[in-house]
Design an enzyme around this catalytic site. Structure first.
Site, PDB file in Angstrom:
ATOM      1  N   GLY A   5       0.883  -1.219  -0.040  1.00  0.00           N
ATOM      2  CA  GLY A   5       0.009   0.031  -0.102  1.00  0.00           C
ATOM      3  C   GLY A   5       1.001   1.149  -0.148  1.00  0.00           C
ATOM      4  O   GLY A   5       2.028   1.256   0.437  1.00  0.00           O
ATOM      5  N   GLN A  37       3.033  10.098   1.285  1.00  0.00           N
ATOM      6  CA  GLN A  37       4.362   9.320   1.361  1.00  0.00           C
ATOM      7  C   GLN A  37       5.255   9.711   0.107  1.00  0.00           C
ATOM      8  O   GLN A  37       6.559   9.404   0.308  1.00  0.00           O
ATOM      9  CB  GLN A  37       4.305   7.811   1.273  1.00  0.00           C
ATOM     10  CG  GLN A  37       3.444   7.473   2.678  1.00  0.00           C
ATOM     11  CD  GLN A  37       3.438   5.684   2.731  1.00  0.00           C
ATOM     12  OE1 GLN A  37       2.632   5.150   2.240  1.00  0.00           O
ATOM     13  NE2 GLN A  37       4.420   5.056   3.000  1.00  0.00           N
ATOM     14  N   CYS A  82       5.919  -0.240   6.887  1.00  0.00           N
ATOM     15  CA  CYS A  82       5.766   0.770   6.276  1.00  0.00           C
ATOM     16  C   CYS A  82       6.811   1.098   5.456  1.00  0.00           C
ATOM     17  O   CYS A  82       8.142   1.294   5.718  1.00  0.00           O
ATOM     18  CB  CYS A  82       5.064   2.252   7.269  1.00  0.00           C
ATOM     19  SG  CYS A  82       4.787   3.616   6.299  1.00  0.00           S
ATOM     20  N   LEU A  83       6.620   1.776   4.083  1.00  0.00           N
ATOM     21  CA  LEU A  83       7.661   1.825   3.067  1.00  0.00           C
ATOM     22  C   LEU A  83       8.267   3.201   3.598  1.00  0.00           C
ATOM     23  O   LEU A  83       9.390   3.505   3.497  1.00  0.00           O
ATOM     24  CB  LEU A  83       7.147   2.312   1.639  1.00  0.00           C
ATOM     25  CG  LEU A  83       6.529   0.705   1.146  1.00  0.00           C
ATOM     26  CD1 LEU A  83       6.045   1.156  -0.475  1.00  0.00           C
ATOM     27  CD2 LEU A  83       7.791  -0.134   1.089  1.00  0.00           C
ATOM     28  N   HIS A  94      -4.316   1.622   7.825  1.00  0.00           N
ATOM     29  CA  HIS A  94      -2.860   2.234   7.696  1.00  0.00           C
ATOM     30  C   HIS A  94      -2.842   3.022   6.921  1.00  0.00           C
ATOM     31  O   HIS A  94      -2.051   4.229   7.282  1.00  0.00           O
ATOM     32  CB  HIS A  94      -1.929   0.801   7.448  1.00  0.00           C
ATOM     33  CG  HIS A  94      -0.296   1.324   7.421  1.00  0.00           C
ATOM     34  ND1 HIS A  94       0.473   0.739   8.170  1.00  0.00           N
ATOM     35  CD2 HIS A  94       0.022   1.988   6.507  1.00  0.00           C
ATOM     36  CE1 HIS A  94       1.834   1.354   8.054  1.00  0.00           C
ATOM     37  NE2 HIS A  94       1.420   2.009   6.737  1.00  0.00           N
ATOM     38  N   GLU A  95      -3.219   3.130   5.487  1.00  0.00           N
ATOM     39  CA  GLU A  95      -2.977   3.965   4.655  1.00  0.00           C
ATOM     40  C   GLU A  95      -3.860   5.146   4.888  1.00  0.00           C
ATOM     41  O   GLU A  95      -3.494   6.111   4.608  1.00  0.00           O
ATOM     42  CB  GLU A  95      -3.233   3.636   3.069  1.00  0.00           C
ATOM     43  CG  GLU A  95      -2.494   2.200   2.532  1.00  0.00           C
ATOM     44  CD  GLU A  95      -1.048   2.318   3.128  1.00  0.00           C
ATOM     45  OE1 GLU A  95      -0.322   3.718   2.909  1.00  0.00           O
ATOM     46  OE2 GLU A  95      -0.443   1.387   3.164  1.00  0.00           O
ATOM     47  N   HIS A 150      -2.166   7.795   7.022  1.00  0.00           N
ATOM     48  CA  HIS A 150      -1.194   8.639   6.279  1.00  0.00           C
ATOM     49  C   HIS A 150      -1.747   9.759   6.020  1.00  0.00           C
ATOM     50  O   HIS A 150      -1.177  10.679   5.836  1.00  0.00           O
ATOM     51  CB  HIS A 150      -0.610   7.775   5.049  1.00  0.00           C
ATOM     52  CG  HIS A 150       0.696   6.992   5.467  1.00  0.00           C
ATOM     53  ND1 HIS A 150       1.759   7.409   6.166  1.00  0.00           N
ATOM     54  CD2 HIS A 150       0.685   5.604   5.245  1.00  0.00           C
ATOM     55  CE1 HIS A 150       2.545   6.467   6.116  1.00  0.00           C
ATOM     56  NE2 HIS A 150       2.019   5.136   5.677  1.00  0.00           N
TER      57      HIS A 150
END
Ligand code: NI
Length: 167
Positions: free
Chosen positions: A46, A51, A91-92, A133-134, A137
């Site tokens: 995701g 991000q 997470c990226l 989670h996304e 963000h």
């Protein structure tokens, strides 16, 4: 298509709340395509526009094992949350850090796709975790901020040390 730079925690730009997309146009579709390419290249499941330093409510998610299940969420809203489940997240934007986070076990979400069509989705398991989670963000929240203060301090120290080494 182009690969976008992913910003890393504790970069303060990760805390900028994303604005609603007012008009879904070719620029939005280019952003979606670039975000998908960036997510796949980074082997993530995701990615939120936040991000890649674009502060618009756009998410791409693919939790399929063969990477063929791209889902696009523009201006997502949670209509229903049910249950609770604790899962390990990564997470990226927080490379190499994984920890357990409690989220709703299932959610109903409504959003627009890249053509501007509204859809409503019932999600559970990994997809539900990933959506929550996304969506965090987009509100300027990174998953580590759901952990204890002690853990957050340790993670910040570790990442700063690593960033200094890389510099
Ligand atoms: Ni993330």
């Amino acid at each position: 298509m182009a690969l976008l730079d992913i910003i890393h925690y504790p970069d303060p730009r990760l805390h900028i709340p994303a604005a609603k997309v007012e008009c879904i146009d070719d620029a939005t579709r280019k952003l979606v395509a670039d975000m998908a390419e960036t997510m796949y290249a980074a082997e993530g499941i995701g990615l939120a526009a936040t991000q890649v330093n674009v502060h618009q409510q756009v998410l791409v998610i693919d939790v399929s094992s063969d990477r063929s299940g791209l889902r696009v969420f523009i201006n997502p809203e949670i209509l229903r949350c049910e249950g609770a489940s604790v899962n390990q997240e990564g997470c990226l934007s927080v490379p190499g850090i994984y920890d357990n986070v409690e989220r709703a076990e299932s959610v109903t979400v409504t959003a627009l796709d890249e053509k501007g069509s509204r859809f409503t989705l019932n999600a559970s398991g990994l997809l539900a975790t990933c959506i929550q989670h996304e969506m965090d963000h987009l509100q300027g929240k990174v998953f580590v901020e759901r952990l204890s203060e002690l853990k957050q301090n340790r993670i910040r120290a570790k990442l700063k040390k690593r960033q200094r080494k890389a510099a």
